[in-house]
Design a protein around this motif. Structure first.
Motif, PDB file in Angstrom:
ATOM      1  N   THR A   6       2.279 -13.431 -22.999  1.00  0.00           N
ATOM      2  CA  THR A   6       1.708 -12.081 -23.137  1.00  0.00           C
ATOM      3  C   THR A   6       0.663 -11.819 -22.055  1.00  0.00           C
ATOM      4  O   THR A   6       0.632 -10.746 -21.446  1.00  0.00           O
ATOM      5  CB  THR A   6       1.042 -11.929 -24.525  1.00  0.00           C
ATOM      6  OG1 THR A   6       2.013 -12.219 -25.520  1.00  0.00           O
ATOM      7  CG2 THR A   6       0.507 -10.528 -24.730  1.00  0.00           C
ATOM      8  N   THR A  48       2.221 -11.259 -18.695  1.00  0.00           N
ATOM      9  CA  THR A  48       2.798  -9.914 -18.667  1.00  0.00           C
ATOM     10  C   THR A  48       1.728  -8.884 -18.349  1.00  0.00           C
ATOM     11  O   THR A  48       1.899  -8.024 -17.484  1.00  0.00           O
ATOM     12  CB  THR A  48       3.437  -9.590 -20.040  1.00  0.00           C
ATOM     13  OG1 THR A  48       4.409 -10.599 -20.329  1.00  0.00           O
ATOM     14  CG2 THR A  48       4.099  -8.234 -20.037  1.00  0.00           C
ATOM     15  N   ARG A  49       0.598  -8.993 -19.042  1.00  0.00           N
ATOM     16  CA  ARG A  49      -0.506  -8.047 -18.847  1.00  0.00           C
ATOM     17  C   ARG A  49      -1.046  -8.137 -17.412  1.00  0.00           C
ATOM     18  O   ARG A  49      -1.278  -7.126 -16.761  1.00  0.00           O
ATOM     19  CB  ARG A  49      -1.615  -8.378 -19.860  1.00  0.00           C
ATOM     20  CG  ARG A  49      -2.396  -7.205 -20.364  1.00  0.00           C
ATOM     21  CD  ARG A  49      -1.545  -6.155 -21.053  1.00  0.00           C
ATOM     22  NE  ARG A  49      -1.170  -6.479 -22.399  1.00  0.00           N
ATOM     23  CZ  ARG A  49       0.045  -6.248 -22.911  1.00  0.00           C
ATOM     24  NH1 ARG A  49       1.000  -5.725 -22.167  1.00  0.00           N
ATOM     25  NH2 ARG A  49       0.305  -6.555 -24.154  1.00  0.00           N
ATOM     26  N   ASN A  71       7.051   1.605 -20.335  1.00  0.00           N
ATOM     27  CA  ASN A  71       5.878   1.243 -21.129  1.00  0.00           C
ATOM     28  C   ASN A  71       4.769   2.279 -20.996  1.00  0.00           C
ATOM     29  O   ASN A  71       4.007   2.506 -21.929  1.00  0.00           O
ATOM     30  CB  ASN A  71       5.365  -0.140 -20.722  1.00  0.00           C
ATOM     31  CG  ASN A  71       6.266  -1.249 -21.237  1.00  0.00           C
ATOM     32  OD1 ASN A  71       6.984  -1.065 -22.219  1.00  0.00           O
ATOM     33  ND2 ASN A  71       6.240  -2.383 -20.574  1.00  0.00           N
ATOM     34  N   ARG A 119       2.570   0.603 -24.689  1.00  0.00           N
ATOM     35  CA  ARG A 119       2.562  -0.790 -24.271  1.00  0.00           C
ATOM     36  C   ARG A 119       3.594  -1.605 -25.048  1.00  0.00           C
ATOM     37  O   ARG A 119       3.741  -1.450 -26.252  1.00  0.00           O
ATOM     38  CB  ARG A 119       1.152  -1.320 -24.517  1.00  0.00           C
ATOM     39  CG  ARG A 119       0.988  -2.786 -24.307  1.00  0.00           C
ATOM     40  CD  ARG A 119      -0.454  -3.169 -24.539  1.00  0.00           C
ATOM     41  NE  ARG A 119      -1.249  -2.914 -23.343  1.00  0.00           N
ATOM     42  CZ  ARG A 119      -2.510  -3.322 -23.212  1.00  0.00           C
ATOM     43  NH1 ARG A 119      -3.116  -3.937 -24.200  1.00  0.00           N
ATOM     44  NH2 ARG A 119      -3.157  -3.079 -22.108  1.00  0.00           N
ATOM     45  N   ASP A 120       4.301  -2.468 -24.334  1.00  0.00           N
ATOM     46  CA  ASP A 120       5.255  -3.398 -24.947  1.00  0.00           C
ATOM     47  C   ASP A 120       6.471  -2.726 -25.589  1.00  0.00           C
ATOM     48  O   ASP A 120       7.118  -3.308 -26.451  1.00  0.00           O
ATOM     49  CB  ASP A 120       4.563  -4.306 -25.979  1.00  0.00           C
ATOM     50  CG  ASP A 120       3.630  -5.307 -25.300  1.00  0.00           C
ATOM     51  OD1 ASP A 120       3.815  -5.566 -24.086  1.00  0.00           O
ATOM     52  OD2 ASP A 120       2.727  -5.819 -25.963  1.00  0.00           O
ATOM     53  N   THR A 135       9.535  -5.591 -23.448  1.00  0.00           N
ATOM     54  CA  THR A 135       8.739  -6.781 -23.201  1.00  0.00           C
ATOM     55  C   THR A 135       9.637  -8.013 -23.127  1.00  0.00           C
ATOM     56  O   THR A 135      10.846  -7.916 -23.337  1.00  0.00           O
ATOM     57  CB  THR A 135       7.648  -6.943 -24.278  1.00  0.00           C
ATOM     58  OG1 THR A 135       6.875  -8.091 -23.990  1.00  0.00           O
ATOM     59  CG2 THR A 135       8.260  -7.078 -25.662  1.00  0.00           C
ATOM     60  N   SER A 164       7.100 -13.602 -25.283  1.00  0.00           N
ATOM     61  CA  SER A 164       5.778 -13.158 -25.708  1.00  0.00           C
ATOM     62  C   SER A 164       5.657 -13.102 -27.227  1.00  0.00           C
ATOM     63  O   SER A 164       4.575 -12.875 -27.749  1.00  0.00           O
ATOM     64  CB  SER A 164       5.470 -11.768 -25.142  1.00  0.00           C
ATOM     65  OG  SER A 164       5.462 -11.824 -23.741  1.00  0.00           O
TER      66      SER A 164
END
Length: 429
Positions: A277, A280-281, A388, A393-394, A397, A401
């Motif tokens: 996660t 990814t961010r 996204n 968000r997500d 994804t 994650s």
DNA sequence: TCTGGGGTCCTAGGACCC
DNA sequence: TCTGGGGTCCTAGGACCC
């Protein structure tokens, strides 16, 4: 410019939102208006924003929330989880208003901006500041304070008094010598921009107690013990602007995503979800500034406040060629985690750091030619980022994650996302 | 039970080269 | 075998900011 080569003709305003996170919460919840309100950091940890009523109760910045909760409730107060979606949105609105008051605005943090006033036709600077304050409040509901002077450091000093002395009505200009001296004398040396705890202690041991004494300190002494940073601070206090207004947001040279977990985590599989996660961010932030990273680091730590065996470690690797492609970065990060992970510890925090960041365009061509797939990959990432952004968000994804994310941080006292989620918009009855 | 997260800049010191 | 001095580059760590 004078003989020192430094400009002393600048006029700079610092606009600072008062108790920003608390003020954001109050805009949408009038019941919070007169009671003590504090906002907690991520994971409902420490207090990071305080209303004036909380300050009056002598609750310090950074105090652990759980230790203060009962005391705050006893005084009819409220503790809230932080709601960064709301604060980010409110910040953008405030900055938008500021851009109407100067063509040259530097957004310094989520709740502060420097405005370059040099060359603007302003008769009465303090009245100009009060006008700005009224406008921001009317259009966003956020109270601000305005400090105006010849350098950023002096504008910060002016702001310090504008915020505290009621008579200034939220706006103070420090432009003449006697007023500057008087104002500086009333600022503790530790409250000067650039003077932290270590230097405060050192300066006080050397009989430098306030900003005026710092300004008038011996140059050689400061240069010797406080390096070029201290030197600049002193010149700024003397009214020479050394730190210019920087309009374009700099692209980041390193990007960190790291959070404490809502509970202890022991399984590597859960750590892998968190690391995945965070990669990814980080990669999203990287692509948003059109950059790639040449270095990736993963770190892990146990709870330093808890008795028992501690483990704190990090591993890093070079990304060659530099990349912003999430799936590759996750694969590499999970390998690092595998080498880093030791069984038997109760982990409290993990993080990912990207470094050696360069602009996409600066990657040598030979790398791109050797990786003919890159074009398809970057189009895939663009598509994911677009989805996204549009749908939240997500929305799209990576499976690694996780879905349930049971390790995620606690936000037990979260206010609704008033401005950024259609379902949570306040209703007029 | 419970103690934040994300940055920048500067310096010292080691490794390496000539 | 032993030796000096100076330059550059990199990394770790400290200090600061919000």
């Amino acid at each position: 410019m004078d003989s020192t080569g430094l400009s002393n003709k600048e006029i700079i305003a610092l606009v600072d939102c008062n108790n920003f996170y608390v003020s954001c919460e109050r805009v949408f919840n009038p019941k919070l208006a007169k009671v003590p309100v504090a906002v907690l950091s991520n994971n409902d940890g420490c207090i990071v924003s305080r209303s004036n009523e909380i300050k009056a109760l002598k609750i310090p910045m950074g105090a652990p929330g759980f230790k203060q909760e009962a005391f705050i409730h006893k005084h009819g107060g409220v503790l809230l989880s932080s709601n960064y979606a709301l604060y980010g949105d409110m910040s953008a609105r405030v900055m938008n208003v500021l851009s109407m008051f100067s063509p040259d605005v530097e957004i310094y943090s989520i709740d502060e901006a420097f405005l370059n006033l040099s060359g603007l036709m302003i008769q009465d600077y303090e009245e100009w500041g009060r006008q700005l304050k009224r406008t921001v409040f009317r259009w966003t509901g956020i109270p601000v304070s305005v400090g105006i002077s010849r350098s950023k450091t002096l504008a910060k000093c002016a702001n310090h008094h504008a915020k505290r002395v009621l008579g200034f009505k939220g706006s103070l200009a420090l432009l003449d010598e006697t007023r500057i001296a008087k104002a500086l004398q009333r600022i503790d040396v530790g409250d000067v921009w650039g003077i932290g705890r270590q230097y405060q202690k050192f300066l006080k041991q050397n009989k430098i107690e306030n900003a005026l004494q710092l300004r008038d300190a011996d140059d050689k002494f400061i240069d010797h013990y406080m390096t070029v940073v201290g030197h600049k601070t002193i010149l700024e206090l003397r009214g020479y602007s050394c730190v210019g207004i920087d309009e374009a947001p700099q692209s980041k040279k390193s990007i960190v995503t790291s959070k404490s977990f809502g509970r202890q985590v022991t399984d590597q599989s859960e750590l892998a979800e968190a690391v995945s996660t965070y990669v990814t961010r980080s990669a999203e932030k990287l692509r948003a500034q059109k950059s790639v990273a040449g270095h990736l680091m993963v770190f892990l730590s146990t709870n330093r406040f808890k008795e028992g065996p501690q483990y704190n470690n990090s591993l890093s690797t070079t990304l060659f060629p530099p990349t912003a492609y999430t799936p590759d970065m996750i694969r590499i990060a999970l390998q690092l985690l595998d080498d880093l992970y030791l069984e038997g510890f109760e982990y409290k925090k993990a993080g990912v750091m990207l470094a050696d960041i360069m602009s996409e365009g600066d990657v040598p061509l030979s790398f791109i030619e050797a990786n003919y797939l890159d074009d398809r990959r970057s189009r895939l990432m663009q598509a994911v980022d677009r989805l996204n952004k549009a749908h939240g968000r997500d929305t799209v994804t990576v499976a690694s994650s996780g879905v349930k994310k049971e390790w995620e941080m606690r936000r037990a006292k979260l206010s609704p996302r008033f401005t950024t989620s259609w379902n949570e918009i306040p209703k007029v009855k």
